[in-house]
Write a protein that holds these residues in place. Structure first.
Motif, short mmCIF file in Angstrom:
data_model
loop_
_atom_site.label_atom_id
_atom_site.label_comp_id
_atom_site.label_asym_id
_atom_site.label_seq_id
_atom_site.Cartn_x
_atom_site.Cartn_y
_atom_site.Cartn_z
N GLY A 46 0.82 -1.21 0.00
CA GLY A 46 0.00 0.00 0.00
C GLY A 46 0.85 1.26 0.00
N ALA A 47 1.92 1.26 0.81
CA ALA A 47 2.80 2.42 0.86
C ALA A 47 3.52 2.62 -0.47
N ALA A 48 3.93 1.53 -1.10
CA ALA A 48 4.62 1.64 -2.39
C ALA A 48 3.71 2.21 -3.47
N PHE A 49 2.45 1.84 -3.46
CA PHE A 49 1.51 2.34 -4.47
C PHE A 49 1.12 3.80 -4.24
N LEU A 50 1.47 4.35 -3.09
CA LEU A 50 1.21 5.76 -2.84
C LEU A 50 2.32 6.65 -3.38
N VAL A 51 3.45 6.06 -3.77
CA VAL A 51 4.59 6.85 -4.24
C VAL A 51 4.24 7.71 -5.45
N PRO A 52 3.57 7.18 -6.49
CA PRO A 52 3.23 8.03 -7.64
C PRO A 52 2.36 9.24 -7.25
N VAL A 53 1.46 9.04 -6.29
CA VAL A 53 0.60 10.15 -5.85
C VAL A 53 1.44 11.23 -5.19
N VAL A 54 2.35 10.81 -4.30
CA VAL A 54 3.21 11.78 -3.60
C VAL A 54 4.10 12.51 -4.59
N LEU A 81 10.67 1.24 -2.51
CA LEU A 81 11.19 0.39 -1.43
C LEU A 81 11.31 1.19 -0.14
N ILE A 82 11.77 2.44 -0.26
CA ILE A 82 11.88 3.30 0.93
C ILE A 82 10.50 3.51 1.56
N ALA A 83 9.50 3.77 0.71
CA ALA A 83 8.15 3.97 1.22
C ALA A 83 7.62 2.73 1.92
N ALA A 84 7.91 1.56 1.33
CA ALA A 84 7.44 0.31 1.93
C ALA A 84 8.11 0.07 3.28
N VAL A 85 9.42 0.33 3.34
CA VAL A 85 10.14 0.13 4.61
C VAL A 85 9.71 1.17 5.63
N ALA A 86 9.46 2.42 5.17
CA ALA A 86 9.06 3.49 6.08
C ALA A 86 7.71 3.21 6.71
#
Length: 220
Positions: A46-54, A81-86
Motif C-alpha cells: 500500500g505504501a509503495a503504491f502511494l509513491v506516484p501520488v506523492v 522500497l523506501i516507502a514500503a520500509v518506512a
C-alpha cells in the motif's frame, strides 16, 4: 504506454512485498505468526503504491522520465522500497500504542482486583460481628484452655481495644511482652481462626474474628 504502466505496477508490487518482508523480520524476529507477515506485506504494498501520488503532488517528473531512462526507473524503484520500509514506523507506532493501552488496562484491572480484595477482607470481621455463631460454652472453654498466657493476653487486648483493626505498634504498647512473643501469639490466634490480618493502604492491621471476639469477652 500500457507496458510501461504494467512495469511500474510490477515494480511497486515487488518493492512493497520486499519492504513488507523487511519490516516483518525487523519487528518480529522471534514471532512466527503468518498473520503478522501478511499484515506487513499489505502495508508495504500500500505504501509503495502511494509513491506516484506523492511524486505528483510535489511536482516530480520521475515517473514519466523513468519510461525512457533506466536510471530514473531504478531511482523510482528505490523510492517505492523506501516507502514500503518506512511504513514500519506506522506499524510500530500503532503496535506501541496498542501495547501501552493493553498494559494500562491490565494494570487498572489488577489494581481494581486488589482494591476489591481489600474491601472484602475489611468487611469480613464486620459481617461476622453481625452474624450469630453457634458455639457451645464447652467448645469455647476448650479453645481458651489451649491458649498459653501470652496468646490469651493478646486475645484480650485485641478484644477490648477501641478499634476493630489494630496496629502492631499499639499492641506492643499495651502488652508487657516482647515483640517475638506477641508475633508468635498472633500466629497462634490466626491458626485457630481467632484473629486475622490484612494489608490496607494505612499498613498492616490485626483484628479478631467473631469467634475470637466471643472468646475474648469470655476470658475477661
Amino acid at each position: 504506454m500500457v507496458v510501461f504502466v504494467l512495469v511500474l505496477t510490477l515494480v511497486m508490487l515487488i518493492a512493497g512485498v520486499f519492504g513488507g518482508l523487511i519490516n516483518y523480520y525487523l519487528l518480529n524476529q522471534d514471532n512466527k505468526d503468518i498473520t503478522g507477515m501478511l499484515r506487513s506485506v499489505v502495508v508495504g504494498v500500500g505504501a509503495a503504491f502511494l509513491v506516484p501520488v506523492v511524486l505528483d503532488l510535489v511536482g516530480s517528473n520521475i515517473v514519466s522520465e523513468s519510461q525512457h531512462d533506466a536510471g530514473q526507473l531504478l531511482i523510482y524503484t528505490g523510492l517505492c522500497l523506501i516507502a514500503a520500509v518506512a511504513s514500519r514506523f506506522a506499524i510500530t507506532n500503532q503496535t506501541d500504542r496498542t501495547l501501552r493501552a493493553a498494559n494500562t488496562a491490565r494494570e487498572e484491572v489488577e489494581e481494581l482486583k486488589h482494591q476489591l480484595k481489600q474491601v472484602q477482607l475489611s468487611l469480613v470481621p464486620l459481617i461476622e460481628t453481625e452474624t450469630e455463631m453457634d458455639l457451645s460454652e464447652e467448645e469455647e472453654n476448650k479453645v481458651l484452655d489451649e491458649l498459653d498466657v501470652a496468646a490469651t493476653q493478646v486475645l484480650k487486648v485485641l478484644g477490648t481495644g477501641r478499634y476493630t483493626f489494630r496496629t502492631q505498634a499499639s499492641l506492643l504498647d499495651e502488652l508487657e511482652l516482647a515483640e517475638p512473643d506477641v508475633m508468635k501469639s498472633l500466629g497462634i490466634l490466626m491458626g485457630k481462626g481467632l484473629a486475622g490480618k490484612m494489608n490496607t493502604h494505612w499498613g498492616l492491621r490485626w483484628y479478631l474474628t467473631e469467634r475470637g471476639r466471643r472468646l475474648a469477652e469470655a476470658s475477661i
